[in-house]
Design an enzyme around this catalytic site. Structure first.
Site, PDB file in Angstrom:
ATOM      1  N   ASP A 120      -0.459  -5.792   0.695  1.00 34.72           N
ATOM      2  CA  ASP A 120      -1.854  -5.992   0.227  1.00 34.72           C
ATOM      3  C   ASP A 120      -1.997  -7.345  -0.457  1.00 34.72           C
ATOM      4  OD1 ASP A 120      -3.067  -3.583   0.891  1.00 34.72           O
ATOM      5  OD2 ASP A 120      -2.276  -2.488  -0.911  1.00 34.72           O
ATOM      6  N   CYS A 161       0.747  -1.250   0.031  1.00 30.96           N
ATOM      7  CA  CYS A 161      -0.143  -0.053  -0.012  1.00 30.96           C
ATOM      8  C   CYS A 161       0.941   1.256   0.038  1.00 30.96           C
ATOM      9  CB  CYS A 161      -0.893  -0.027   1.266  1.00 30.96           C
ATOM     10  SG  CYS A 161      -2.001   1.577   1.468  1.00 30.96           S
TER      11      CYS A 161
END
Length: 163
Positions: A82, A75
C-alpha cells in the site's frame, strides 16, 4: 503447503507457517488464514525512533506541516504493498519533530501488515505522545487500488481522553 499461499514480501518479513502461528519474535498472528495470509502483531514501527527538538517560538501558535510522499505498508488481507502520502500538520507546544527521525519512523512501516485506518491512527497516537502538541492532524492519502482511493484523517488533542 500453507507456506506457498503467503505473498513473497510477507514471507521475507516473517518466518513462519500457519500451523506454527508465531513469528521469529514469538508474537501472535492476526489476519485471514482462509485467504492464506496472516500478520505478526509485533509493532515494527517503534515510536522511540522519533526525536524532537525545542520549539523555537513556544509563545506563538503556528502550523507546521510535513508531507511524506513515499509511505508504504503491506495490506494484511492480500500482502500487496500500500502506498500513501502522509501529511503531519500540528501546532507545537514545547517540542517539534526532527525530520530524519520522522522519515525513519515512516520507513519502519514498509514490511508491516496494517490496515489504512490502523496505520493512520497509530501514527497520530505515536506523534501525539512524542510531541504533546497543542493540536495534531494526520492526513493519509492512500493510492488507488481496486478502483478506490482512500483518505483517512486522524486528530489528536491534549484535552481529549483516550479509551
Amino acid at each position: 503447503n500453507p507456506r506457498d499461499a503467503y505473498p513473497p514480501k510477507a514471507m521475507s518479513a516473517f518466518s513462519h507457517s500457519l500451523s506454527l502461528r508465531t513469528c521469529t519474535h514469538s508474537h501472535r498472528f492476526f489476519g485471514f488464514p482462509s485467504r492464506g495470509f496472516a500478520v505478526c502483531d509485533a509493532v515494527m514501527a517503534d515510536p522511540k525512533i522519533l526525536e524532537t527538538f525545542p520549539n523555537p517560538a513556544p509563545g506563538r501558535d503556528y502550523v507546521i506541516e510535513h508531507t511524506h510522499h513515499e509511505f508504504t505498508s503491506v495490506c494484511p488481507m492480500t500482502g500487496h504493498p500500500d502506498f500513501a502520502h502522509i501529511t503531519v500538520r500540528y501546532v507545537a507546544d514545547k517540542a517539534c519533530v526532527e525530520l530524519k527521525s520522522l522519515k525513519l519512523y515512516f520507513h519502519a512501516y514498509r514490511n508491516e501488515g496494517i490496515f489504512f485506518e490502523a496505520a493512520t491512527n497509530r501514527i497520530c497516537d505515536d506523534l501525539g505522545a512524542a510531541l504533546k502538541p497543542r493540536s495534531l492532524t494526520i492526513i493519509a492519502d492512500w493510492k488507488a487500488r481496486g478502483g478506490f482511493s482512500s483518505r483517512v484523517t486522524a486528530e489528536w488533542r491534549p484535552s481529549r481522553r483516550r479509551r
